[in-house]
Design an enzyme around this catalytic site. Sequence first.
Site, PDB file in Angstrom:
ATOM      1  N   HIS A 166       0.892  -1.186  -0.104  1.00  0.00           N
ATOM      2  CA  HIS A 166       0.173   0.127   0.015  1.00  0.00           C
ATOM      3  C   HIS A 166       0.845   0.990   0.029  1.00  0.00           C
ATOM      4  CE1 HIS A 166      -3.300   2.774   1.088  1.00  0.00           C
ATOM      5  NE2 HIS A 166      -2.545   3.273   1.884  1.00  0.00           N
ATOM      6  N   GLU A 223      -7.957  -2.454   7.150  1.00  0.00           N
ATOM      7  CA  GLU A 223      -6.806  -2.535   8.353  1.00  0.00           C
ATOM      8  C   GLU A 223      -7.101  -3.450   9.149  1.00  0.00           C
ATOM      9  OE1 GLU A 223      -5.336   0.918   9.683  1.00  0.00           O
ATOM     10  OE2 GLU A 223      -5.802   2.126   7.624  1.00  0.00           O
ATOM     11  N   ASP A 245     -10.585   2.268   7.759  1.00  0.00           N
ATOM     12  CA  ASP A 245     -10.242   3.771   7.898  1.00  0.00           C
ATOM     13  C   ASP A 245     -10.603   4.546   6.641  1.00  0.00           C
ATOM     14  OD1 ASP A 245      -8.990   5.856   9.078  1.00  0.00           O
ATOM     15  OD2 ASP A 245      -7.064   5.562   7.916  1.00  0.00           O
ATOM     16  N   TYR A 253      -2.342  17.078   3.033  1.00  0.00           N
ATOM     17  CA  TYR A 253      -1.463  16.096   3.726  1.00  0.00           C
ATOM     18  C   TYR A 253       0.088  16.743   3.791  1.00  0.00           C
ATOM     19  CZ  TYR A 253       1.559  14.118   0.202  1.00  0.00           C
ATOM     20  OH  TYR A 253       2.628  13.875  -0.692  1.00  0.00           O
TER      21      TYR A 253
HETATM   22 CA    CA Z   1      -5.131   4.280   7.311  1.00  0.00          CA
END
Ligand code: CA
Length: 433
Positions: free
Chosen positions: A140, A207, A239, A250
């Site tokens: 990921h 997750e 999530d 971000y």
């Molecule tokens: Ca996450």
Amino acid sequence: MLDHTHDPKRQSFVPSANGHPDFPIQNLPLGIFSPGDGAPRGGVAIGDKILDLTEALAAGLFTGEAAKAAEAASGAALNAFLALGAGSRRALRLRLSELLAQGSPEQGKVEKCLHDAADCTLHLPAHIGDYTDFYVGIHHATNIGKQFRPDNPLLPNYKYVPIGYHGRASSIRPSGEPVRRPRGQAKPPDAAVPSFGPVQRLDYELELGIWVGPGNDLGEPIRIDEASGHVGGYCLLNDWSARDIQAWEYQPLGPFLSKNFGSTISTWIVTPEAMAPFRIAQPSRPEGDPAPLPYLLGEADQREGGLDLELEVLLLTPGLRDKGLPPHRLALSNARHMYWTVAQMIAHHTSNGCNLQPGDLLGTGTISGPDRESCGSILETTLGGRKPVVLASGEERRFLEDGDEVILRARGRREGYAPIGFGECRAMILPAL
Ligand code: CA
């Protein structure tokens, strides 16, 4: 850690438990439930029933350490139970396995304490003081890194640091509760200035959640060799992520409003004892990768700190529902794709003295496998929306749409042991306000 409670031949007098995909007698996860209009209380999943621990205590079915654990698990949250650690937890498991087994001398008394799960409401199993989300799924991290930074997918710290950030505990919700599409600020690459509105690039993240057990006092790190003793249990964690907000916000401090509008967890705490058959050696690092620094390197942890747990993402859309079609499997991944172990996450988190407390929740980060069929987020599956998923209903998905339901499942499977599951982690997207 393996004993007769793991024997695959062991059967329960609760018929639905035998061969149950999630809750056979070898699992015995704990949760908080309300029967009908009743108050929330602790219970144990067994097949399609729930054993009421308060009623079982009142019936005198527990003594000694097992009674201590059952008492800690009989309130409206499991924090006190998580704080107990392995000794009491095992005593409770041994007694539950005895009480619920075929031929149990206590069958008559136990049956009076069982509720039909279908008539019960499941709640968050603990008061979550703090929630931390890691980033240990290396496939990921690489896939996402390529989309955000094509030249530089994996930052140089990744193979030295179990990367994480502090998430938001207040917006974590139990499976079944819908999630509203958030509104937020984003700036599409072709726009001159940002705008505010309903997010367009709504995503899930597959997750594993880790419930913190006893935890540590402020200033006293948990050493790697002790870290597994601070795992109180496991759950599934979605999530939810707003990728358009994320891309704009971000840098430099990491995700904020793109993540904190909601997370969904499965409601049963699967204990470390139930997971014992599915422990594996941590897969060795690719040739040329650095060894973990000594504070993250434990001999026992490397030998048995990995997990072999299948993780699945399913999507049920309005079109599939209307046509009576089953959910579409978006991904099948496995917890073995974690670059860091759970113990390494705990040792790192506390290495500066930060205190973890019973009922804190850790997320592993999205666990993707190496190919398109094992991606733990739709951003990866559709290559940022460029390659849509085509469904049997004729619908296409680049990101999630209103009315879509995302369902996560987990399954432990190993030759010679009974398979167990986690129960669903499921939620539907509601339109933005
Ligand atoms: Ca996450």
